[in-house]
Design a protein around this motif. Structure first.
Motif, short mmCIF file in Angstrom:
data_model
loop_
_atom_site.label_atom_id
_atom_site.label_comp_id
_atom_site.label_asym_id
_atom_site.label_seq_id
_atom_site.Cartn_x
_atom_site.Cartn_y
_atom_site.Cartn_z
N UNK A 69 0.86 -1.18 0.00
CA UNK A 69 0.00 0.00 0.00
C UNK A 69 0.90 1.23 0.00
N UNK A 70 0.77 2.08 -1.01
CA UNK A 70 1.67 3.23 -1.15
C UNK A 70 1.54 4.21 0.01
N UNK A 71 0.32 4.44 0.49
CA UNK A 71 0.09 5.45 1.52
C UNK A 71 0.67 5.05 2.86
N UNK A 72 0.74 3.76 3.15
CA UNK A 72 1.19 3.29 4.47
C UNK A 72 2.46 2.45 4.41
N UNK A 73 2.88 2.06 3.21
CA UNK A 73 4.03 1.16 2.99
C UNK A 73 3.79 -0.24 3.57
N UNK A 74 2.53 -0.61 3.80
CA UNK A 74 2.24 -1.96 4.27
C UNK A 74 2.79 -2.98 3.29
N UNK A 75 3.49 -3.97 3.78
CA UNK A 75 4.02 -5.04 2.95
C UNK A 75 5.39 -4.76 2.36
N UNK A 76 5.81 -3.49 2.33
CA UNK A 76 7.07 -3.15 1.66
C UNK A 76 8.27 -3.83 2.32
N UNK A 77 8.32 -3.80 3.65
CA UNK A 77 9.49 -4.34 4.34
C UNK A 77 9.61 -5.85 4.14
N UNK A 78 8.48 -6.55 4.02
CA UNK A 78 8.54 -7.99 3.73
C UNK A 78 9.23 -8.24 2.40
N UNK A 79 8.88 -7.41 1.40
CA UNK A 79 9.50 -7.55 0.10
C UNK A 79 10.98 -7.19 0.11
N UNK A 80 11.33 -6.11 0.81
CA UNK A 80 12.72 -5.68 0.89
C UNK A 80 13.57 -6.75 1.58
N UNK A 81 13.02 -7.34 2.64
CA UNK A 81 13.74 -8.39 3.35
C UNK A 81 14.05 -9.57 2.43
N UNK A 82 13.05 -9.99 1.65
CA UNK A 82 13.27 -11.09 0.70
C UNK A 82 14.33 -10.72 -0.34
N UNK A 83 14.24 -9.50 -0.86
CA UNK A 83 15.16 -9.07 -1.92
C UNK A 83 16.60 -9.03 -1.41
N UNK A 84 16.80 -8.52 -0.20
CA UNK A 84 18.15 -8.46 0.35
C UNK A 84 18.70 -9.86 0.61
N UNK A 85 17.85 -10.76 1.08
CA UNK A 85 18.30 -12.14 1.30
C UNK A 85 18.73 -12.80 0.00
N UNK A 86 17.92 -12.62 -1.05
CA UNK A 86 18.26 -13.21 -2.34
C UNK A 86 19.55 -12.61 -2.91
N UNK A 87 19.68 -11.28 -2.80
CA UNK A 87 20.88 -10.63 -3.32
C UNK A 87 22.12 -11.07 -2.55
N UNK A 88 22.00 -11.23 -1.25
CA UNK A 88 23.14 -11.68 -0.44
C UNK A 88 23.52 -13.12 -0.77
N UNK A 89 22.49 -13.96 -1.02
CA UNK A 89 22.77 -15.36 -1.41
C UNK A 89 23.53 -15.40 -2.72
N UNK A 90 23.12 -14.56 -3.69
CA UNK A 90 23.79 -14.57 -4.99
C UNK A 90 25.23 -14.08 -4.87
N UNK A 91 25.47 -13.06 -4.03
CA UNK A 91 26.83 -12.54 -3.89
C UNK A 91 27.75 -13.51 -3.16
N UNK A 92 27.14 -14.39 -2.33
CA UNK A 92 27.94 -15.34 -1.58
C UNK A 92 28.31 -16.55 -2.41
N UNK A 93 27.61 -16.77 -3.54
CA UNK A 93 27.85 -17.97 -4.35
C UNK A 93 29.11 -17.80 -5.21
#
Length: 317
Positions: free
Chosen positions: A293-317
């Motif tokens: 939700x743009x007005x409240x940013x609901x859900x945004x942090x869940x997505x950011x957390x997933x994205x950072x985990x995936x990016x960190x996994x790729x950099x560690x490989x």
């Protein structure tokens, strides 16, 4: 059994062989799947149910080809995905020690999509003015003249950068809204190619955007999920494919899709349906779709957390 929750049914099935067989009834779990699927707030590349699961009538499925609806439900529901995620080993201490030895660049993500420009509330402006939700760790600076800017953020003690790409300038977007016209997308240009006797059309990115795509560690696509608006998902998919083109960088970079609405009161298209509309199952890299939700940013942090985990996994490989 339909009056029990899926979680209670799983517990019931663990009591005896009789109940284990009884609770696996495919018609029961198909009912749960169709009932609960529209309320799920996220879905990813490993858990997206086949379109036939909820489009095909149960009577059309032959006895020899029954889906394991119970397995589909457990794999696809957000609670099931979280339990699978928590079972993965974590190496926090080792990782932090190695990072202290090797200097790594902060992750960089390119954010684009119609949800940045069509919604009544600005997702980017909200991200930059809500430090209690997402901490801004650096002053915004221009990356691409007229259509791009970069901001550094911090989440869970990790800094990362988001380069936001717009198809038009803010003045052009404002003028298009006032005139109720469709603004020309300056990020892409069309190319026609001939395969056999048929001509196919696809998009390519302009040179400035190409340079961004070559250096980022992942992508954030902001989809407009408001039910009252018209959406050309085929064109959206073509533009996503242009941005994640393997010729522009590693083919396994993660893609976070924010299925975004302006505010809570707006009726949204369920994220599982948006994922199928965008044909994300055709992509070959990790992706996740998250209701936002743009007005409240609901859900945004869940997505950011997933994205950072995936990016960190790729950099560690």
């Amino acid at each position: 059994m339909s009056f029990l929750s899926p979680q209670d049914l799983c517990r019931l099935g663990s009591t005896s062989c009789y109940w284990r067989a009884a609770v696996q009834d495919p018609l029961l779990w198909r009912y749960f799947l169709l009932r609960d699927l529209p309320s799920w707030t996220s879905i990813d590349w490993k858990s997206l149910p086949d379109e036939e699961v909820f489009n095909k009538a149960f009577s059309e499925v032959s006895d020899n080809a029954l889906y394991d609806y119970m397995a589909v439900y457990k794999r696809s529901c957000p609670q099931g995905r979280r339990s699978l995620k928590s079972s993965r080993p974590r190496y926090g201490t080792v990782t932090s020690f190695l990072q202290s030895l090797v200097t790594q660049a902060e992750p960089r993500f390119a954010m684009f999509g119609p949800g940045l420009e069509e919604l009544d509330n600005s997702l980017v402006q909200k991200m930059m003015t809500c430090p209690e939700i997402l901490l801004v760790a650096g002053l915004p600076h221009r990356q691409i003249h007229g259509i791009g800017s970069g901001v550094s953020f911090q989440f869970n003690n990790q800094k990362f950068n988001i380069v936001t790409l717009y198809s038009t300038t803010s003045a052009e977007r404002r003028r298009a809204r006032e005139e109720q016209a469709v603004a020309v997308n300056k990020m892409f240009y069309q190319e026609n190619s001939t395969v056999g006797n048929q001509q196919t059309m696809h998009y390519s990115v302009i040179a400035q955007v190409r340079k961004v795509c070559e250096v980022v560690d992942g992508f954030i696509y902001v989809a407009n999920a408001e039910a009252h608006r018209e959406h050309d998902r085929q064109e959206e998919l073509a533009r996503i494919l242009a941005m994640i083109d393997p010729a522009l960088g590693p083919p396994n970079r993660p893609l976070l899709v924010l299925s975004c609405v302006s505010h809570v009161a707006v009726k949204r298209i369920p994220c599982v349906y948006v994922a199928h509309q965008l044909q994300l199952n055709l992509l070959h890299q990790p992706w996740m779709m998250q209701d936002t939700v743009a007005a409240t940013l609901d859900g945004l942090l869940n997505g950011i957390e997933w994205l950072l985990e995936e990016a960190n996994c790729k950099s560690a490989q």
